[in-house]
Design a protein around this motif. Structure first.
Motif, PDB file in Angstrom:
ATOM      1  N   SER A  20       8.429  -0.737   6.903  1.00 34.14           N
ATOM      2  CA  SER A  20       7.697   0.379   6.855  1.00 34.14           C
ATOM      3  C   SER A  20       8.030   1.164   5.542  1.00 34.14           C
ATOM      4  CB  SER A  20       7.769   1.110   8.085  1.00 34.14           C
ATOM      5  OG  SER A  20       9.117   1.235   8.225  1.00 34.14           O
ATOM      6  N   LYS A  21       7.378   2.342   5.566  1.00 29.83           N
ATOM      7  CA  LYS A  21       7.630   3.414   4.602  1.00 29.83           C
ATOM      8  C   LYS A  21       8.993   4.038   5.132  1.00 29.83           C
ATOM      9  CE  LYS A  21       6.152   7.898   2.664  1.00 29.83           C
ATOM     10  NZ  LYS A  21       4.861   8.856   2.673  1.00 29.83           N
ATOM     11  N   GLU A  52       7.731  14.450   0.992  1.00 28.58           N
ATOM     12  CA  GLU A  52       6.671  13.430   1.468  1.00 28.58           C
ATOM     13  C   GLU A  52       5.461  14.288   2.436  1.00 28.58           C
ATOM     14  OE1 GLU A  52       6.113  10.273   0.547  1.00 28.58           O
ATOM     15  OE2 GLU A  52       7.821  10.551  -0.798  1.00 28.58           O
ATOM     16  N   THR A  56       2.068  12.275  -0.739  1.00 28.58           N
ATOM     17  CA  THR A  56       2.666  11.118  -0.783  1.00 28.58           C
ATOM     18  C   THR A  56       3.315  10.955  -2.261  1.00 28.58           C
ATOM     19  OG1 THR A  56       2.512   8.835  -0.842  1.00 28.58           O
ATOM     20  CG2 THR A  56       0.530   9.983  -1.625  1.00 28.58           C
ATOM     21  N   ASP A  88       3.331  -0.492   2.854  1.00 23.02           N
ATOM     22  CA  ASP A  88       2.454   0.652   2.884  1.00 23.02           C
ATOM     23  C   ASP A  88       3.133   1.857   2.873  1.00 23.02           C
ATOM     24  OD1 ASP A  88       0.569   2.367   3.142  1.00 23.02           O
ATOM     25  OD2 ASP A  88      -0.096   1.794   5.224  1.00 23.02           O
ATOM     26  N   CYS A  89       2.985   2.711   1.855  1.00 23.62           N
ATOM     27  CA  CYS A  89       3.653   3.981   1.716  1.00 23.62           C
ATOM     28  C   CYS A  89       2.548   5.012   1.403  1.00 23.62           C
ATOM     29  CB  CYS A  89       4.637   4.079   0.409  1.00 23.62           C
ATOM     30  SG  CYS A  89       5.744   2.700   0.764  1.00 23.62           S
ATOM     31  N   ASP A  90       1.295   4.869   2.279  1.00 18.77           N
ATOM     32  CA  ASP A  90       0.291   5.926   2.070  1.00 18.77           C
ATOM     33  C   ASP A  90       0.077   6.193   0.199  1.00 18.77           C
ATOM     34  OD1 ASP A  90       0.370   6.138   4.635  1.00 18.77           O
ATOM     35  OD2 ASP A  90       2.177   7.628   4.529  1.00 18.77           O
ATOM     36  N   SER A  91      -0.234   5.167  -0.519  1.00 21.15           N
ATOM     37  CA  SER A  91      -0.373   5.285  -1.916  1.00 21.15           C
ATOM     38  C   SER A  91      -1.746   5.953  -1.919  1.00 21.15           C
ATOM     39  CB  SER A  91      -0.292   4.014  -2.503  1.00 21.15           C
ATOM     40  OG  SER A  91      -0.496   3.941  -3.880  1.00 21.15           O
ATOM     41  N   GLY A  94      -4.155   3.165  -2.180  1.00 17.29           N
ATOM     42  CA  GLY A  94      -4.328   2.447  -0.850  1.00 17.29           C
ATOM     43  C   GLY A  94      -3.593   1.249  -1.018  1.00 17.29           C
TER      44      GLY A  94
END
Length: 630
Positions: A20-21, A52, A56, A88-91, A94
């Motif tokens: 996770s992020k 954050e 992001t 997934d880091c809320d880029s 996407g």
């Protein structure tokens, strides 16, 4: 600032698999902590998460550059991580992020994070560069790829000439032998590790070395004064100054450096005396008394050591059978040494009192304390025709009374017109101060002399068992803190005993201080499996330090394993001190180690005590320590 200056191999993790992020951010925070960039992971993490929440930092194309600027950061730094599978880091686009750079910036470090962020973005726009980073097999290869790209984009790094030092330090201990230089080395090494420039001035027994210049002081961010005696402070007027114990310079170098860098140090304002302005710590009254006493002792020691050794040589070279009543002056050569040594020794009490008073009241206190110490030595009274010397205790009182007397005079004279300002230090302070200290000392000399006489008679009347116990106690005290207050208390007691004509106590004190380094050195030699290779190499130096009566050689070992090292050394020292007393060993010189053995009374017994004490400490220490693997 270049990326390769901020990113160290300890802060690089390759081929990680966070789920996770949050987990990815935690890995990067841990890398910063491992590299020594931050002091509080939770506080730094709070800063990262706060950033954050604003938006992001995963900017797309597989890149994420989280950053935070807060007080948990010790020095600017980078941490890097590759995640081949992505997370997934809320880029913004996407897509999962697979290449991370986390920037740590100090709260008061300017805009270094913005500069690094800009340079990173420029370099990471190249997809070939990003791919090469993802394919790197080692931290060294990862750094090499970045270095190559930096040179391509920004050219070769400029070699800037060193201009001054960011941090300055002054270190000083009462004897000016070991703690002074250990603190300087500790501060310089830690500053180098943290990436700062630091210069340390040492106020040792041979005078000030590596003296700070006016230009260096003006250019520095701040000054650390790690000292157990007063040092010249007027030159630091208007600069941030952190005043601490010399032991803090040895054991807490990073904490002191961080306070200077983070601007947590007050500005020092010199007012003609060292009033404590600029001291980060609020010193207790007892701590202040200790510093004043040690200032007097440090200036007194050269007179006592030089004079004591010469007097001891006079007895060594004289013929007792010629005239026992004049032993020490029966032959011309003996009389020569006795006279010179006695002259030097005679300054002991005035110097002690004078520099205690000067430590309290600055220069105006010197003359007052010096006269008070001289009166204590001569024993002048208001009524008696013959002097009643108050000895070492009288000189101590003269120093403290004289110092605080001058402080009181300064406060009274503050109410005088400004036109009289120029005559205060040359007329009013010395005239009134010397007159008053003379009256006071003449009044108290008989009472103090009575106390001295009672103590001397009590020591002389001690039976052999009591003297052995006393020898065990004072020698053991020398090993409790190896240069700290307990050690100095025993040492001052030994020098006071010399002034009163009791030379066996000083013998026990010195041998107690020689044992810790010797016991450790012997253990590293004969029980090698208890020590690391570095410990064994350093142990050889402890032979020299122990034989020279420098107890501080044992400090690094005691700091690393206090529960085993300190009790072992105390027991070894106590055994040596007890044997020294039991064998009637005496010493007229309060320092010198093996170099003064020729003037030790019953030197054979003294050597036996030294050997038995050292071996005892070695055996106990080696028994308590467990074998270690290579």
């Amino acid at each position: 600032m270049r990326i390769t200056d901020l990113l160290k191999k300890e802060a690089i993790a390759l081929n990680e698999t966070p789920n996770s992020k949050s987990e990815a951010l935690q890995i990067l925070i841990d890398l910063h902590a491992s590299a020594g960039n931050i002091k509080d992971k939770e506080e730094y993490k709070a800063g990262i998460l706060a950033r954050e929440e604003l938006g992001t930092t995963a900017i797309g194309e597989g890149l994420a550059i989280p950053h935070a600027k807060n007080k948990a950061v010790l020095k600017p730094g980078l941490a890097a991580m590759t995640v081949p599978e992505g997370v997934d880091c809320d880029s913004m686009d996407g897509a999962p992020s697979n290449l991370f750079f986390m920037i740590a910036a100090p709260e008061h470090g300017g805009d270094v994070h913005l500069e690094v962020l800009a340079n990173l973005n420029v370099m990471l726009m190249d997809p070939v560069f990003r791919q090469r980073l993802l394919e790197a097999k080692t931290s060294e290869e990862f750094l090499a790829v970045i270095n190559e790209k930096e040179i391509e984009k920004f050219g070769e790094p400029e070699k800037e000439e060193m201009k001054g030092y960011r941090i300055l330090a002054v270190t000083a201990c009462p004897t000016g032998i070991a703690h002074t230089f250990m603190a300087a080395e500790s501060l310089e090494l830690k500053a180098n590790q943290l990436g700062y420039t630091l210069k340390a001035e040492t106020n040792g027994s041979g005078g000030a070395k590596n003296v700070l210049t006016k230009e260096e002081i003006e250019a520095a961010d701040g000054i650390i004064v790690a000292a157990d005696k007063n040092v010249e402070m007027a030159r630091f007027n208007g600069k941030p100054v952190l005043k601490v114990k010399v032991a803090d310079g040895i054991h807490k170098p990073q904490e002191l450096i961080d306070k200077i860098i983070n601007k947590e140090v007050p500005i020092y304002h010199h007012s003609g005396e060292d009033s404590g302005d600029g001291n980060e710590e609020n010193e207790s009254f007892g701590r202040q008394l200790y510093k004043h006493l040690m200032n007097g002792v440090s200036h007194m020691l050269p007179f006592v050591i030089g004079g004591g050794i010469l007097i001891a040589l006079a007895f060594l070279l004289d013929d007792y059978s010629i005239d026992p009543a004049n032993f020490g002056t029966n032959t011309p050569i003996a009389a020569f040494f006795k006279h010179i040594g006695g002259t030097a020794f005679g300054f002991m009490l005035p110097i002690l009192a004078g520099y205690i008073a000067m430590s309290i009241a600055d220069r105006p206190g010197l003359a007052v304390g010096f006269v008070g110490g001289s009166i204590a030595a001569t024993g002048m009274t208001l009524t008696a025709e013959t002097g009643i010397p108050a000895g070492f205790l009288g000189a101590l009182l003269a120093g403290f009374i004289g110092g605080y007397l001058v402080v009181g005079l300064k406060k009274l004279c503050d109410k005088l017109p400004d036109s009289l300002e120029g005559i205060k230090p040359v007329l009013l302070y010395p005239l009134l101060g010397i007159l008053l200290i003379g009256l006071i000392m003449c009044a108290i000399n008989p009472a103090v002399a009575g106390i001295n006489t009672a103590l001397t008679d009590g020591l002389n009347a001690m039976g052999s068992g009591s003297k052995v116990l006393l020898g065990c106690v004072v020698a053991g005290m020398m090993s409790i803190d190896m240069g700290g207050p307990f050690n100095k208390a025993a040492y001052v007691f030994g020098t006071a005993a010399i002034a009163s004509g009791n030379y066996d106590i000083m013998a026990a004190v010195m041998i107690g201080g020689m044992i810790p380094p010797l016991a450790i050195a012997l253990s590293t030699t004969f029980f090698k499996n208890r020590w690391t290779e570095k410990d064994r190499k350093s142990g050889l130096v402890n032979y020299i330090m122990g034989l020279c009566f420098i107890s501080e050689g044992a400090i690094p070992y005691a700091a690393a394993d206090p529960l085993r090292v300190i009790p072992s050394c105390i027991i070894g020292s106590a055994v040596a001190g007890g044997i020294s007393m039991a064998m009637g060993c005496t010493l007229r010189a309060p320092h010198g180690g093996i170099f003064v053995f020729p003037v030790v009374g019953n030197v054979l017994g003294y050597i036996i005590a030294l050997v038995v004490g050292s071996v005892t400490g070695m055996l106990i220490l080696s028994f308590w320590k467990k074998p270690i693997s290579n």
